[in-house]
Scaffold this active site. Structure first.
Site, PDB file in Angstrom:
ATOM      1  N   PHE A 159      25.731   8.795  64.278  1.00 51.85           N
ATOM      2  CA  PHE A 159      26.356   8.273  65.487  1.00 51.85           C
ATOM      3  C   PHE A 159      27.866   8.472  65.405  1.00 51.85           C
ATOM      4  CE2 PHE A 159      28.252   5.030  68.220  1.00 51.85           C
ATOM      5  CZ  PHE A 159      27.564   5.279  69.405  1.00 51.85           C
ATOM      6  N   ASP A 172      33.195  10.419  59.193  1.00 52.67           N
ATOM      7  CA  ASP A 172      33.304   9.380  60.202  1.00 52.67           C
ATOM      8  C   ASP A 172      33.112   8.046  59.494  1.00 52.67           C
ATOM      9  OD1 ASP A 172      32.892   7.451  62.112  1.00 52.67           O
ATOM     10  OD2 ASP A 172      31.592   8.683  63.373  1.00 52.67           O
ATOM     11  N   LYS A 212      36.712   0.442  64.401  1.00 57.79           N
ATOM     12  CA  LYS A 212      36.037  -0.849  64.208  1.00 57.79           C
ATOM     13  C   LYS A 212      36.863  -1.839  63.377  1.00 57.79           C
ATOM     14  CE  LYS A 212      31.348   0.132  65.532  1.00 57.79           C
ATOM     15  NZ  LYS A 212      30.736   1.456  65.446  1.00 57.79           N
TER      16      LYS A 212
HETATM   17  C1  LIG Z   1      30.790   2.552  66.418  1.00 58.39           C
HETATM   18  C2  LIG Z   1      30.894   3.917  65.885  1.00 58.39           C
HETATM   19  C3  LIG Z   1      31.560   4.926  66.589  1.00 58.39           C
HETATM   20  C4  LIG Z   1      32.110   4.712  67.990  1.00 58.39           C
HETATM   21  O1  LIG Z   1      33.168   3.829  67.998  1.00 58.39           O
HETATM   22  P1  LIG Z   1      33.664   3.228  69.415  1.00 58.39           P
HETATM   23  O2  LIG Z   1      34.841   2.386  69.039  1.00 58.39           O
HETATM   24  O3  LIG Z   1      32.518   2.463  69.982  1.00 58.39           O
HETATM   25  O4  LIG Z   1      34.027   4.373  70.269  1.00 58.39           O
HETATM   26  C5  LIG Z   1      31.692   6.159  65.998  1.00 58.39           C
HETATM   27  N1  LIG Z   1      31.192   6.396  64.772  1.00 58.39           N
HETATM   28  C6  LIG Z   1      30.540   5.458  64.063  1.00 58.39           C
HETATM   29  C7  LIG Z   1      30.046   5.782  62.696  1.00 58.39           C
HETATM   30  C8  LIG Z   1      30.349   4.190  64.604  1.00 58.39           C
HETATM   31  O5  LIG Z   1      29.675   3.268  63.909  1.00 58.39           O
END
Ligand SMILES: *Cc1c(COP(=O)(O)O)cnc(C)c1O
Length: 401
Positions: free
Chosen positions: A136, A221, A250
């Site tokens: 994700f 990420d 986050k």
């Molecule tokens: C939550 C998340 C995102 C997206 O972040 P947003 O602030 O919602 O745009 C991207 N990568 C990972 C691994 C995530 O957990």
């Protein structure tokens, strides 16, 4: 004006289906709803509230900065942004930082940078981006396409091209897919939304080697795994594999929206003036709060505390499972844990989450088979014990039908 959960359905776009209760106040790892009912928070705003709710240090810095300077745009720089960037560079492999407002935006910048770097240093033909199934990376059209769940990216017309997906933890398959055409590999060093999946350390090292072999950039990420969540400041430090680009969001702002992309001098040079930008990115309020959150998290006592708290969770969850036999395993790292349901309860993670909510516990799911906990890194041990007692009652209720 009186608003209730019913108001949500009246005035909000129906892309979410929030819980029935409406939280109004939080303190540490406790939250109260409109009715005054108290909850223990194991959800942490989806791995965001890294120091719980209304941590005194964050409230203080927000109030101080709020009385000083809120916003400038990138026509001007500001002190909190430069201080935060300096601290992020000092604490990681990075030399340069780009600020955004969310994880998706940080990833969008990372992907655009990787493409631009390949064009600058190799050729237009080096455009292949490889990422992993179940991964994700956010909900912008580029990032959701790179994410490994077609259900999220289908149904919006033509997608950005040259994006391919490999099985997570399958090094042979990745080796087959990669070539001199590969521009970048993007991965979560610990898959969050995909089900709290910790990759084999040998796989992560292998990905790095393949990227080096094919002159491809490795993008980690760490939007969910970063800022102390695994007990390391960033998860890459735990596997000893250094990426070329890292994204963080986050937990970075402790609840204030911010995202950042970190990279080296050489790679950063491909984002020349005018190539990319954001009106709010590097906003002084966000950066001031994130700077303080980073100061608090990046202390040995806090990071070691994460591992002690993980052990406490695992001990109690093990006892719950001995009694009710609902999990096949408890996995994850630090304060990012997943209880994977066994065959008998397959597909029912949401039932456990809803039952927990009734018992006064906020938690999350990661897919249909995993109950996810992403609490504050400084959640008091008493709240872990009390929260898991509530969770046990929820498990008992689901098991009893
Ligand atoms: C939550 C998340 C995102 C997206 O972040 P947003 O602030 O919602 O745009 C991207 N990568 C990972 C691994 C995530 O957990």
């Amino acid at each position: 004006m009186q608003v209730t959960r019913a108001t949500f359905n009246d005035v909000m776009v129906p892309n979410y289906n929030p819980a029935e209760m409406v939280p109004v106040r939080g303190e540490g790892s406790r939250v109260w709803d409109q009715e005054g009912k108290e909850y223990i928070d194991f959800a942490g705003g989806i791995a965001v509230n890294v120091l719980g709710h209304c941590h005194p240090e964050l409230v203080k810095v927000l109030q101080e900065q709020g009385a000083k300077l809120w916003h400038l745009s990138n026509v001007f720089t500001n002190e909190p942004a430069m201080r935060l960037a300096k601290k992020l560079c000092d604490a990681t492999f990075a030399d340069k930082v780009y600020f955004a407002n969310s994880g998706a935006e940080a990833n969008e910048a990372a992907l655009k940078l990787a493409r631009r770097y390949a064009i600058d240093h190799h050729s237009e033909a080096k455009d292949q981006i490889i990422s992993f199934k179940q991964g994700f990376h956010g909900r912008t059209f580029f990032t959701v396409t790179v994410g490994g769940q077609p259900a999220y990216s289908d149904g919006f017309g033509p997608k950005p091209g040259a994006v391919e997906h490999c099985e997570f933890n399958n090094l042979e398959m990745l080796a087959e897919m990669m070539s001199e055409r590969t521009c970048a590999v993007m991965m979560e060093p610990l898959q969050g939304e995909g089900g709290i999946i910790v990759p084999d350390p040998a796989f992560v090292k292998g990905v790095r080697e393949l990227c080096d072999k094919h002159n491809a950039l490795l993008i980690f990420d760490e939007v969910q795994s970063g800022v102390g969540r695994t007990g390391h400041l960033y998860a890459y430090m735990g596997v000893n594999v250094v990426p070329d680009i890292l994204t963080t969001a986050k937990s970075l702002g402790g609840g204030f929206p911010i995202g950042a992309m970190l990279t080296t001098n050489d790679i950063a040079n491909s984002l020349k003036p005018g190539t990319h930008g954001s009106t709010y990115g590097g906003n002084p309020l966000a950066c001031a709060v994130a700077e303080r959150a980073l100061d608090v998290v990046n202390q040995p006592e806090v990071l070691e505390g994460v591992l002690k708290k993980e052990a406490l969770y695992r001990e109690i969850l093990g006892k719950i499972n001995d009694k009710y036999h609902v999990f096949s395993e408890v996995r994850g790292q630090g304060m990012l844990l997943g209880c994977a349901l066994n065959e008998e309860y397959a597909g029912r993670a949401r039932d456990f989450m809803v039952a927990a909510n009734s018992e006064g516990l906020m938690c999350l799911v990661a897919g249909m088979n995993v109950i996810r906990f992403a609490p504050s890194l400084v959640i008091p041990d008493e709240d872990i014990v009390e929260g898991l007692a509530r969770f046990e009652r929820a498990v008992a209720a689901v098991v009893a039908g």
